[in-house]
Design a protein around this motif. Structure first.
Motif, PDB file in Angstrom:
ATOM      1  N   LYS A 108       1.152  -1.455   0.196  1.00  0.00           N
ATOM      2  CA  LYS A 108      -0.199  -0.323  -0.137  1.00  0.00           C
ATOM      3  C   LYS A 108       1.545   1.100   0.165  1.00  0.00           C
ATOM      4  CE  LYS A 108      -3.480   2.671   1.855  1.00  0.00           C
ATOM      5  NZ  LYS A 108      -4.712   2.688   3.624  1.00  0.00           N
ATOM      6  N   LEU A 109       2.082   1.374   0.916  1.00  0.00           N
ATOM      7  CA  LEU A 109       3.139   2.173   0.992  1.00  0.00           C
ATOM      8  C   LEU A 109       3.287   2.966  -0.879  1.00  0.00           C
ATOM      9  CD1 LEU A 109       4.649   4.388   2.668  1.00  0.00           C
ATOM     10  CD2 LEU A 109       6.513   2.868   2.076  1.00  0.00           C
ATOM     11  N   ALA A 110       3.892   1.540  -1.245  1.00  0.00           N
ATOM     12  CA  ALA A 110       4.770   1.735  -2.244  1.00  0.00           C
ATOM     13  C   ALA A 110       3.503   2.282  -3.858  1.00  0.00           C
ATOM     14  CB  ALA A 110       5.031   0.628  -2.756  1.00  0.00           C
ATOM     15  N   GLY A 111       1.889   1.812  -3.304  1.00  0.00           N
ATOM     16  CA  GLY A 111       1.541   2.997  -4.644  1.00  0.00           C
ATOM     17  C   GLY A 111       0.593   3.588  -3.917  1.00  0.00           C
ATOM     18  N   SER A 112       1.218   4.383  -3.324  1.00  0.00           N
ATOM     19  CA  SER A 112       0.962   6.220  -2.714  1.00  0.00           C
ATOM     20  C   SER A 112       1.599   7.000  -2.871  1.00  0.00           C
ATOM     21  CB  SER A 112       0.760   5.667  -1.118  1.00  0.00           C
ATOM     22  OG  SER A 112      -0.587   5.012  -0.262  1.00  0.00           O
ATOM     23  N   PHE A 113       3.306   6.591  -3.222  1.00  0.00           N
ATOM     24  CA  PHE A 113       4.300   7.389  -3.875  1.00  0.00           C
ATOM     25  C   PHE A 113       5.122   6.846  -5.037  1.00  0.00           C
ATOM     26  CE2 PHE A 113       4.127   7.414   0.963  1.00  0.00           C
ATOM     27  CZ  PHE A 113       3.594   8.083   1.168  1.00  0.00           C
TER      28      PHE A 113
END
Length: 284
Positions: free
Chosen positions: A149-154
């Motif tokens: 989820k983090l990687a897909g946010s930035f």
């Protein structure tokens, strides 16, 4: 939903001392009938020993009486509890978990490889024991989910999204803080305290790494050329102003253009220039 209940258990040393006194009294009263002594002391000894509980530093014991949660003992030492209570030993020490490198897509859809290091410890022994099936496996699965989820946010960097205020490769403090919050929210149900979470490895996936490296190199070359040209223009302007100020030579517009062209070639070229000596006039 139940929560952790800390209980104070009886001292195991006192219980051993009481058993020793009872044994001596019983032996004194029934010294002529050893079968009575065995009948009394052996079951009593079994109950005393079965009720002893040893808790090491930074450990806790969860007590269950026929499936009913009775509390947790988190003090270290020798204790005595109900001998019919079951025990679940849980470590309260801080532990590290390093996830495997997983391939995910960043905000712009570029495949990247990423792994994280998580420092955690058990905060609520009841939740860790009964709210999830296996809290260590729960941590691994939820950490991987939070990383995706983090990687897909930035975005990975500013090349794909120039307007991005936070990128994975530059804003480490902001990214790690966001990662820590995301994991902490997921660990709340399991009674796990997240001490620290940070990215351990970050890189483009192998299939696009070479192309992205060439793009970065090209961007660096363009930026360097821009700086060189900016400096060369300033030097040419300074040279023309100095020649005019000191009245060393009068140049018409055509000769100024030729001089500017030659100076720009000399200053901006990436190879050493070969001087040409003009022994005639300026117009030859």
């Amino acid at each position: 939903m139940k929560v952790e209940k800390i209980v104070s258990a009886a001292s195991g040393y006192l219980m051993l001392g009481a058993f020793l006194i009872v044994s001596l009294v019983t032996a004194f009263l029934f010294y002529r009938r050893p079968e009575v002594i065995c009948f009394i002391l052996i079951p009593l000894f079994i109950l005393v020993v079965k009720g002893l509980l040893i808790v090491s530093p930074n450990n806790a014991a969860v007590l269950l009486l026929f499936g009913d949660y009775k509390g947790s003992v988190n003090k270290n030492g020798l204790f005595w509890v109900n001998p019919f209570c079951g025990r679940i030993n849980i470590s309260l020490r801080a532990r590290n978990f390093e996830s495997e490198k997983i391939k995910v897509n960043d905000k712009m859809g570029n495949p990247i490889l990423i792994s994280v290091i998580l420092v955690w410890k058990v905060r609520d022994t009841f939740k860790s024991s009964f709210e999830v099936d296996n809290y260590e496996n729960f941590i691994k699965v939820q950490t991987d989910s939070a990383v995706r989820k983090l990687a897909g946010s930035f975005p990975y960097d500013h090349f794909e999204d120039e307007q991005a205020t936070i990128t994975l490769s530059t804003n480490f403090d902001d990214v790690n803080h966001a990662l820590e919050q995301e994991i902490a929210e997921r660990m709340e149900i399991a009674g796990i305290e997240v001490i620290e979470a940070r990215i351990a490895y970050l890189a483009y996936a192998p299939e696009i790494a070479h192309s992205m490296l060439r793009r970065q190199q090209a961007s660096a070359i363009v930026a360097a050329r821009h700086k060189i040209v900016e400096g060369a223009v300033g030097m040419v302007d300074s040279a023309l102003s100095l020649l005019s100020e000191k009245q060393i030579i009068e140049l018409d517009e055509e000769r100024k253009a030729a001089m500017v062209s030659n100076l720009m070639v000399v200053l901006c070229g990436d190879r050493e220039t070969q001087p040409v000596v003009n022994t005639g006039t300026l117009h030859q």
